[in-house]
Design a protein around this motif. Structure first.
Motif, PDB file in Angstrom:
ATOM      1  N   ASP A  12       0.826  -1.208   0.000  1.00 12.47           N
ATOM      2  CA  ASP A  12       0.000   0.000   0.000  1.00 12.47           C
ATOM      3  C   ASP A  12       0.864   1.264   0.000  1.00 12.47           C
ATOM      4  O   ASP A  12       1.994   1.235   0.477  1.00 12.47           O
ATOM      5  CB  ASP A  12      -0.873  -0.023   1.272  1.00 12.47           C
ATOM      6  CG  ASP A  12      -2.159   0.765   1.127  1.00 12.47           C
ATOM      7  OD1 ASP A  12      -2.363   1.408   0.083  1.00 12.47           O
ATOM      8  OD2 ASP A  12      -2.969   0.718   2.070  1.00 12.47           O
ATOM      9  N   ASP A  13       0.297   2.342  -0.539  1.00 12.51           N
ATOM     10  CA  ASP A  13       0.959   3.648  -0.516  1.00 12.51           C
ATOM     11  C   ASP A  13       2.363   3.575  -1.077  1.00 12.51           C
ATOM     12  O   ASP A  13       3.287   4.248  -0.588  1.00 12.51           O
ATOM     13  CB  ASP A  13       0.998   4.207   0.923  1.00 12.51           C
ATOM     14  CG  ASP A  13      -0.391   4.392   1.509  1.00 12.51           C
ATOM     15  OD1 ASP A  13      -1.353   4.448   0.732  1.00 12.51           O
ATOM     16  OD2 ASP A  13      -0.508   4.475   2.738  1.00 12.51           O
TER      17      ASP A  13
ATOM     18  N   LYS B  42       0.464  -0.825  -4.904  1.00 10.76           N
ATOM     19  CA  LYS B  42      -0.578   0.198  -4.948  1.00 10.76           C
ATOM     20  C   LYS B  42       0.077   1.568  -4.983  1.00 10.76           C
ATOM     21  O   LYS B  42       0.684   1.988  -3.998  1.00 10.76           O
ATOM     22  CB  LYS B  42      -1.458   0.087  -3.691  1.00 10.76           C
ATOM     23  CG  LYS B  42      -2.796  -0.561  -3.956  1.00 10.76           C
ATOM     24  CD  LYS B  42      -3.717  -0.446  -2.760  1.00 10.76           C
ATOM     25  CE  LYS B  42      -4.992   0.291  -3.119  1.00 10.76           C
ATOM     26  NZ  LYS B  42      -5.976   0.255  -2.019  1.00 10.76           N
TER      27      LYS B  42
ATOM     28  N   GLU C 249      -4.499   4.309  -6.615  1.00  8.92           N
ATOM     29  CA  GLU C 249      -5.557   4.771  -5.715  1.00  8.92           C
ATOM     30  C   GLU C 249      -5.793   6.272  -5.877  1.00  8.92           C
ATOM     31  O   GLU C 249      -4.938   6.992  -6.377  1.00  8.92           O
ATOM     32  CB  GLU C 249      -5.203   4.436  -4.249  1.00  8.92           C
ATOM     33  CG  GLU C 249      -4.038   5.224  -3.695  1.00  8.92           C
ATOM     34  CD  GLU C 249      -3.767   4.934  -2.210  1.00  8.92           C
ATOM     35  OE1 GLU C 249      -4.133   3.856  -1.716  1.00  8.92           O
ATOM     36  OE2 GLU C 249      -3.180   5.805  -1.565  1.00  8.92           O
TER      37      GLU C 249
HETATM   38 CA    CA Z   1      -3.535   3.269   0.129  1.00  5.71          CA
END
Ligand code: CA
Ligand code: C2E
Ligand code: CA
Ligand code: CA
Length: 278
Positions: free
Chosen positions: A178-179, A199, A235
């Motif tokens: 993530d991120d 992501k 995202e």
């Molecule tokens: Ca995220």
């Protein structure tokens, strides 16, 4: 009396004092919130290149009787600092496991739910067992579950994280980093970790329309992912031009307000598809 140090200053600053009180109140209400069903999961879809819903990310919401809606950007950090994130994660694991059957009903047997894990969760040697038990209790097929973890959380305790994610991967779960792009400057760890998806953080997506540098970084991240045979998810996609650009680069899935805000299960059931979807 005059302020002598940081603590004293804190006491006399009315704004800080309110925010400090709020933090304490939040930290102290977590157990009761679980008991009294104040938490709820919202789901935000990730759309694939065919325009179908590939998976949905579970994002926690808290409706506090006095404080109103408290967002995770505020209370997750407080919970982590107060050592209470684990109780929240266990609740999320159980709730998502319970609600998965309905998502399968609405979409398809192949739909996946993505669950966020915190760095503090990864420090618990029992985490695998909690996950396993939640799956068992609700008859969850692990292939319907993805875990999202930030790169800093993964690397914080590399060998135990790697061990955990290998085991989850062997069960059939997928793992998303993530991120991506916001935490570490070294990329060497990418050759060693068990993940399926990168992501791209909203920070890059946000500036695609305006910044040539952001476009170059995004091209490089997607190229890197493809060369490592990883899937890529972007995202925070809010505009049509961001979506078109990401599509042209071969981004596998996209997520953002352009397609849907996170919504509660009842709303999803009433209207399963997003307005911008093939
Ligand atoms: Ca995220
Ligand atoms: P995240 O995992 O990076 O989640 C993405 C956040 O961006 C979510 O905020 C989502 O609602 C928001 N978002 C999605 N699309 C857009 C968009 O197009 N534009 C903008 N401006 N924002 C968008 P949310 O739900 O407030 O969650 C914030 C953070 O709190 C999450 O960031 C995640 O780190 C954490 N979080 C949320 N739910 C959980 C949970 O169940 N467990 C844990 N450990 N953390 C959670
Ligand atoms: Ca996430
Ligand atoms: Ca983010």
């Amino acid at each position: 009396s005059k302020a002598k140090g940081r603590g004293v200053y804190t006491i006399f600053n009315p704004e800080m004092s309110e925010s400090h009180k709020r933090k304490i109140m939040i930290a102290n209400s977590i157990e009761a919130a679980i008991e009294n069903n104040q938490f709820c999961l919202y789901y935000q879809p990730k759309i694939n290149q065919q325009g179908e819903i590939d998976s949905l990310e579970a994002l926690i919401r808290w409706f506090h009787p006095e404080l109103g809606a408290v967002m995770p950007s505020e209370f997750i950090l407080v919970a982590e600092q107060a050592g209470k994130i684990t109780a929240i994660t266990q609740w999320v694991l159980n709730q998502a496991s319970k609600e998965l059957a309905e998502l399968i009903d609405i979409y398809s047997p192949k739909i996946r739910v993505a669950i966020n894990l915190s760095v503090h969760d990864l420090r618990h040697s029992d985490l695998f067992d909690w996950i396993y038990n939640a799956f068992k209790s609700y008859g969850v097929n692990p292939e319907n579950v993805e875990f999202e973890v930030t790169e800093s959380a993964y690397l914080d305790n590399f060998s135990s994280s790697e061990n955990l994610f290998k085991r989850l991967h062997n069960l059939g779960c997928t793992i998303a980093l993530d991120d991506f792009g916001t935490g570490y400057s070294s990329l060497s760890y990418l050759t060693q970790i068990t993940i399926d998806t990168l992501k791209i953080d909203r920070q890059f997506v946000m500036e695609l329309d305006t910044s040539e540098r952001c476009r170059v970084v995004t091209i490089s991240i997607i190229d890197l992912a493809k060369r490592l045979s990883l899937k890529i998810c972007a995202e925070g996609v809010e505009t049509h031009s961001q979506w078109e650009y990401l599509n042209s680069l071969g981004c596998d899935t996209v997520q953002g307000y352009l397609f849907s805000k996170p919504r509660q299960l009842a709303d999803i059931k009433a209207q399963p598809h997003c307005h911008r979807q093939a």
